[in-house]
Design a protein around this motif. Structure first.
Motif, PDB file in Angstrom:
ATOM      1  N   ALA A  76       0.862  -1.190   0.000  1.00 20.45           N
ATOM      2  CA  ALA A  76       0.000   0.000   0.000  1.00 20.45           C
ATOM      3  C   ALA A  76       0.898   1.240   0.000  1.00 20.45           C
ATOM      4  N   PHE A  77       0.338   2.320  -0.512  1.00 23.47           N
ATOM      5  CA  PHE A  77       1.019   3.609  -0.407  1.00 23.47           C
ATOM      6  C   PHE A  77       0.006   4.638   0.061  1.00 23.47           C
ATOM      7  N   LYS A  78       0.501   5.628   0.765  1.00 25.75           N
ATOM      8  CA  LYS A  78      -0.350   6.709   1.272  1.00 25.75           C
ATOM      9  C   LYS A  78       0.432   8.006   1.177  1.00 25.75           C
ATOM     10  N   ILE A  79      -0.237   9.044   0.716  1.00 27.91           N
ATOM     11  CA  ILE A  79       0.379  10.366   0.658  1.00 27.91           C
ATOM     12  C   ILE A  79      -0.270  11.224   1.745  1.00 27.91           C
ATOM     13  N   ASP A  80       0.578  11.816   2.580  1.00 28.00           N
ATOM     14  CA  ASP A  80       0.111  12.708   3.638  1.00 28.00           C
ATOM     15  C   ASP A  80       0.588  14.117   3.336  1.00 28.00           C
ATOM     16  N   TYR A  81      -0.131  15.089   3.893  1.00 29.83           N
ATOM     17  CA  TYR A  81       0.126  16.504   3.627  1.00 29.83           C
ATOM     18  C   TYR A  81       0.485  17.210   4.925  1.00 29.83           C
ATOM     19  N   TYR A  82       1.684  17.771   4.948  1.00 31.59           N
ATOM     20  CA  TYR A  82       2.170  18.482   6.127  1.00 31.59           C
ATOM     21  C   TYR A  82       2.443  19.936   5.774  1.00 31.59           C
ATOM     22  N   ASP A  83       2.532  20.754   6.823  1.00 33.19           N
ATOM     23  CA  ASP A  83       2.997  22.116   6.592  1.00 33.19           C
ATOM     24  C   ASP A  83       4.487  22.043   6.260  1.00 33.19           C
TER      25      ASP A  83
END
Length: 111
Positions: A76-83
């Protein structure tokens, strides 16, 4: 001239990261590292051509998650969004000037 929605902008940026590892960072888990460097290279190439997005696994049409079989391993892959400081969530994932994207590639059971 067409106006892109935030979801469309986010999808384009996510695809750039997934396909080319550009516009953010990438992390692999210990379970992926155990596959060995040659397998990781093949996995990254497989991830670049992944295109199994549909409403059930991508309801917001942002291409930020996926799962597939890779050489007998469910990945699986997941993209997360950070400041930009990588401290908090991004205030706007569609805006690369305030967002740092991180793609994590993992064995499905590590999710």
């Amino acid at each position: 001239m067409s106006m892109q929605s935030d979801a469309e902008k986010t999808r384009v940026l996510n695809d750039e990261l997934r396909k080319h590892l550009l516009g953010g960072g990438a992390v692999i888990t210990a379970g992926i590292a155990e596959l060995g460097p040659d397998a990781v290279k093949r996995l990254v190439l497989t991830l670049a051509v992944y295109d199994e997005f549909h409403h059930a696994n991508d309801p917001y049409e942002q291409h930020d998650f996926g799962a597939f079989e890779f050489e007998g391993t469910r990945v699986a892959f997941k993209i997360d969004y950070y400041d930009k400081s990588l401290t908090f969530h991004s205030p706007n994932p569609a805006d690369p000037s305030v967002t740092e994207r991180i793609i994590t590639i993992m064995r499905a059971e590590e999710y």
